[in-house]
Design a protein around this motif. Structure first.
Motif, PDB file in Angstrom:
ATOM      1  N   TYR A  92      16.794 -19.513   6.011  1.00 49.85           N
ATOM      2  CA  TYR A  92      16.312 -19.760   7.377  1.00 49.85           C
ATOM      3  C   TYR A  92      17.063 -20.943   7.994  1.00 49.85           C
ATOM      4  O   TYR A  92      17.456 -20.908   9.158  1.00 49.85           O
ATOM      5  N   ARG A  93      17.254 -21.989   7.182  1.00 54.50           N
ATOM      6  CA  ARG A  93      17.979 -23.161   7.682  1.00 54.50           C
ATOM      7  C   ARG A  93      19.437 -22.816   7.954  1.00 54.50           C
ATOM      8  O   ARG A  93      20.031 -23.286   8.938  1.00 54.50           O
ATOM      9  N   ASP A  94      20.017 -21.962   7.108  1.00 50.63           N
ATOM     10  CA  ASP A  94      21.391 -21.504   7.344  1.00 50.63           C
ATOM     11  C   ASP A  94      21.472 -20.768   8.675  1.00 50.63           C
ATOM     12  O   ASP A  94      22.445 -20.919   9.427  1.00 50.63           O
ATOM     13  N   ARG A  95      20.461 -19.956   8.964  1.00 47.02           N
ATOM     14  CA  ARG A  95      20.447 -19.196  10.227  1.00 47.02           C
ATOM     15  C   ARG A  95      20.376 -20.160  11.420  1.00 47.02           C
ATOM     16  O   ARG A  95      21.061 -19.959  12.429  1.00 47.02           O
ATOM     17  N   LEU A  96      19.555 -21.200  11.291  1.00 44.20           N
ATOM     18  CA  LEU A  96      19.460 -22.190  12.364  1.00 44.20           C
ATOM     19  C   LEU A  96      20.777 -22.944  12.523  1.00 44.20           C
ATOM     20  O   LEU A  96      21.249 -23.169  13.642  1.00 44.20           O
ATOM     21  N   ARG A  97      21.393 -23.310  11.396  1.00 41.90           N
ATOM     22  CA  ARG A  97      22.679 -24.028  11.439  1.00 41.90           C
ATOM     23  C   ARG A  97      23.785 -23.158  12.024  1.00 41.90           C
ATOM     24  O   ARG A  97      24.703 -23.674  12.667  1.00 41.90           O
ATOM     25  N   ALA A  98      23.718 -21.855  11.793  1.00 40.95           N
ATOM     26  CA  ALA A  98      24.728 -20.949  12.360  1.00 40.95           C
ATOM     27  C   ALA A  98      24.676 -20.991  13.887  1.00 40.95           C
ATOM     28  O   ALA A  98      25.706 -20.934  14.552  1.00 40.95           O
ATOM     29  N   ALA A  99      23.480 -21.126  14.440  1.00 43.07           N
ATOM     30  CA  ALA A  99      23.319 -21.184  15.896  1.00 43.07           C
ATOM     31  C   ALA A  99      23.617 -22.580  16.437  1.00 43.07           C
ATOM     32  O   ALA A  99      24.141 -22.726  17.535  1.00 43.07           O
ATOM     33  N   ALA A 100      23.254 -23.604  15.664  1.00 48.83           N
ATOM     34  CA  ALA A 100      23.396 -24.993  16.102  1.00 48.83           C
ATOM     35  C   ALA A 100      23.889 -25.833  14.930  1.00 48.83           C
ATOM     36  O   ALA A 100      23.096 -26.456  14.225  1.00 48.83           O
ATOM     37  N   PRO A 101      25.215 -25.839  14.701  1.00 45.99           N
ATOM     38  CA  PRO A 101      25.776 -26.467  13.493  1.00 45.99           C
ATOM     39  C   PRO A 101      25.433 -27.942  13.295  1.00 45.99           C
ATOM     40  O   PRO A 101      25.402 -28.413  12.172  1.00 45.99           O
ATOM     41  N   GLY A 102      25.153 -28.682  14.348  1.00 48.39           N
ATOM     42  CA  GLY A 102      24.907 -30.114  14.201  1.00 48.39           C
ATOM     43  C   GLY A 102      23.475 -30.508  13.903  1.00 48.39           C
ATOM     44  O   GLY A 102      23.169 -31.693  13.809  1.00 48.39           O
ATOM     45  N   ILE A 103      22.576 -29.546  13.762  1.00 52.02           N
ATOM     46  CA  ILE A 103      21.175 -29.915  13.572  1.00 52.02           C
ATOM     47  C   ILE A 103      20.957 -30.622  12.238  1.00 52.02           C
ATOM     48  O   ILE A 103      21.706 -30.436  11.285  1.00 52.02           O
ATOM     49  N   VAL A 104      19.919 -31.444  12.226  1.00 52.42           N
ATOM     50  CA  VAL A 104      19.489 -32.107  10.998  1.00 52.42           C
ATOM     51  C   VAL A 104      18.010 -31.785  10.789  1.00 52.42           C
ATOM     52  O   VAL A 104      17.273 -31.521  11.745  1.00 52.42           O
ATOM     53  N   PHE A 105      17.615 -31.801   9.531  1.00 52.06           N
ATOM     54  CA  PHE A 105      16.243 -31.461   9.182  1.00 52.06           C
ATOM     55  C   PHE A 105      15.476 -32.687   8.722  1.00 52.06           C
ATOM     56  O   PHE A 105      16.017 -33.531   8.003  1.00 52.06           O
ATOM     57  N   VAL A 106      14.237 -32.793   9.152  1.00 53.88           N
ATOM     58  CA  VAL A 106      13.290 -33.762   8.609  1.00 53.88           C
ATOM     59  C   VAL A 106      12.240 -32.929   7.895  1.00 53.88           C
ATOM     60  O   VAL A 106      11.468 -32.204   8.526  1.00 53.88           O
ATOM     61  N   HIS A 107      12.270 -32.989   6.560  1.00 52.82           N
ATOM     62  CA  HIS A 107      11.328 -32.217   5.740  1.00 52.82           C
ATOM     63  C   HIS A 107      10.111 -33.079   5.456  1.00 52.82           C
ATOM     64  O   HIS A 107      10.207 -34.073   4.738  1.00 52.82           O
ATOM     65  N   LEU A 108       8.980 -32.706   6.059  1.00 46.01           N
ATOM     66  CA  LEU A 108       7.725 -33.417   5.822  1.00 46.01           C
ATOM     67  C   LEU A 108       7.139 -32.927   4.504  1.00 46.01           C
ATOM     68  O   LEU A 108       6.901 -31.728   4.337  1.00 46.01           O
ATOM     69  N   THR A 109       6.926 -33.838   3.568  1.00 52.02           N
ATOM     70  CA  THR A 109       6.473 -33.478   2.234  1.00 52.02           C
ATOM     71  C   THR A 109       5.164 -34.171   1.894  1.00 52.02           C
ATOM     72  O   THR A 109       4.890 -35.282   2.375  1.00 52.02           O
ATOM     73  N   GLY A 110       4.378 -33.520   1.070  1.00 52.83           N
ATOM     74  CA  GLY A 110       3.129 -34.109   0.607  1.00 52.83           C
ATOM     75  C   GLY A 110       2.524 -33.241  -0.471  1.00 52.83           C
ATOM     76  O   GLY A 110       2.967 -32.113  -0.685  1.00 52.83           O
ATOM     77  N   THR A 111       1.509 -33.746  -1.132  1.00 52.05           N
ATOM     78  CA  THR A 111       0.858 -32.974  -2.183  1.00 52.05           C
ATOM     79  C   THR A 111       0.056 -31.828  -1.574  1.00 52.05           C
ATOM     80  O   THR A 111      -0.389 -31.916  -0.421  1.00 52.05           O
ATOM     81  N   ARG A 112      -0.127 -30.784  -2.343  1.00 48.98           N
ATOM     82  CA  ARG A 112      -0.911 -29.647  -1.876  1.00 48.98           C
ATOM     83  C   ARG A 112      -2.320 -30.098  -1.518  1.00 48.98           C
ATOM     84  O   ARG A 112      -2.898 -29.660  -0.534  1.00 48.98           O
ATOM     85  N   GLU A 113      -2.883 -30.989  -2.310  1.00 46.49           N
ATOM     86  CA  GLU A 113      -4.255 -31.462  -2.070  1.00 46.49           C
ATOM     87  C   GLU A 113      -4.378 -32.168  -0.725  1.00 46.49           C
ATOM     88  O   GLU A 113      -5.295 -31.908   0.055  1.00 46.49           O
ATOM     89  N   LEU A 114      -3.431 -33.057  -0.431  1.00 43.82           N
ATOM     90  CA  LEU A 114      -3.443 -33.785   0.841  1.00 43.82           C
ATOM     91  C   LEU A 114      -3.318 -32.810   2.010  1.00 43.82           C
ATOM     92  O   LEU A 114      -4.058 -32.894   2.992  1.00 43.82           O
ATOM     93  N   ILE A 115      -2.381 -31.883   1.891  1.00 42.57           N
ATOM     94  CA  ILE A 115      -2.128 -30.947   2.995  1.00 42.57           C
ATOM     95  C   ILE A 115      -3.310 -30.009   3.206  1.00 42.57           C
ATOM     96  O   ILE A 115      -3.732 -29.766   4.336  1.00 42.57           O
TER      97      ILE A 115
END
Length: 171
Positions: A92-115
Motif C-alpha cells: 500500500y505504501r509502495d502504491r502511495l509512493r508511486a503516485a507521490a514519490p516524496g511522501i514520508v510516513f509517520v507510523h503511530l505505534t502502541g500496544t494492542r491493549e492501549l489502542i
C-alpha cells in the motif's frame, strides 16, 4: 512555536485503527502550517459500509482509496500536507509512493491493549474494535528503506504530536 521545514513534506499518518491518526494528523498539520486531509474521506461508500458491518477490506477494495490519497499527496508535492491512512502493508505504501514519490510516513505505534482501550471510548467512528486483530495481523511496519518514522502513541495528543515533529525534523 511554529515550525515549517524548508521543503514541506507530504506526510502520511499511518497505523492501525485507534492509534489517533485523525487527531495527530490534524495537530501535526497545524504545527507544520499545511493542510490536513482525513484519509477516511477518500473511501468509497461501499468500503465504509463493509467496515461498519465489521467486514475487513480486501486489497481490491483498497486500491481506489489508496489511489485517491496518492493523487492528493501528488497534488501537494512541494507544498506540504498531512493525510491520514492506515497504509498497513508495504504494497500500500509502495502504491502511495508511486503516485507521490516524496511522501514520508509517520507510523503511530502502541500496544494492542492501549489502542483497544482508546477505541472502546470513542464515539461516532465506523471501525469496530472487532477489526483490530485483523489490523494488527495485516500490519507490516516501516522497513529500513522507507522514508518515515515510528512515533509511540502513549501520552496525550500534544505530547505525541511533539514527538512526531521532532522525529520528522531528524529525518
Amino acid at each position: 512555536m511554529q515550525h515549517s521545514p524548508t521543503t514541506p513534506h507530504v506526510v502520511v499518518i499511518m497505523g492501525v485503527a485507534g492509534t489517533g491518526k485523525t487527531t495527530i494528523g490534524a495537530l501535526l498539520a497545524a504545527r507544520l502550517g499545511v493542510p490536513y486531509a482525513e484519509g477516511d474521506d477518500f473511501h468509497p461508500q461501499a468500503n465504509i459500509a463493509k467496515m461498519t458491518a465489521g467486514t475487513p477490506l480486501t486489497d481490491d477494495d483498497r486500491w481506489p482509496w489508496l489511489d485517491s490519497i496518492g493523487h492528493w499527496a501528488h497534488e501537494r508535492a512541494g507544498l506540504g500536507g498531512v493525510v491520514s491512512g492506515s497504509a498497513l502493508k508495504r504494497v500500500y505504501r509502495d502504491r502511495l509512493r508511486a503516485a507521490a514519490p516524496g511522501i514520508v510516513f509517520v507510523h503511530l505505534t502502541g500496544t494492542r491493549e492501549l489502542i483497544e482501550d482508546r477505541m472502546s471510548h470513542r464515539t461516532g467512528h465506523f471501525m469496530p474494535t472487532a477489526l483490530l486483530d485483523s489490523q494488527f495481523a495485516t500490519l507490516q511496519p516501516l522497513a529500513a528503506d522507507e522514508a518515515g518514522v515510528e512515533v509511540d502513541v502513549s501520552g496525550g495528543p500534544a505530547e505525541i504530536t511533539e514527538r512526531a515533529v521532532r522525529a520528522l525534523e531528524a529525518l
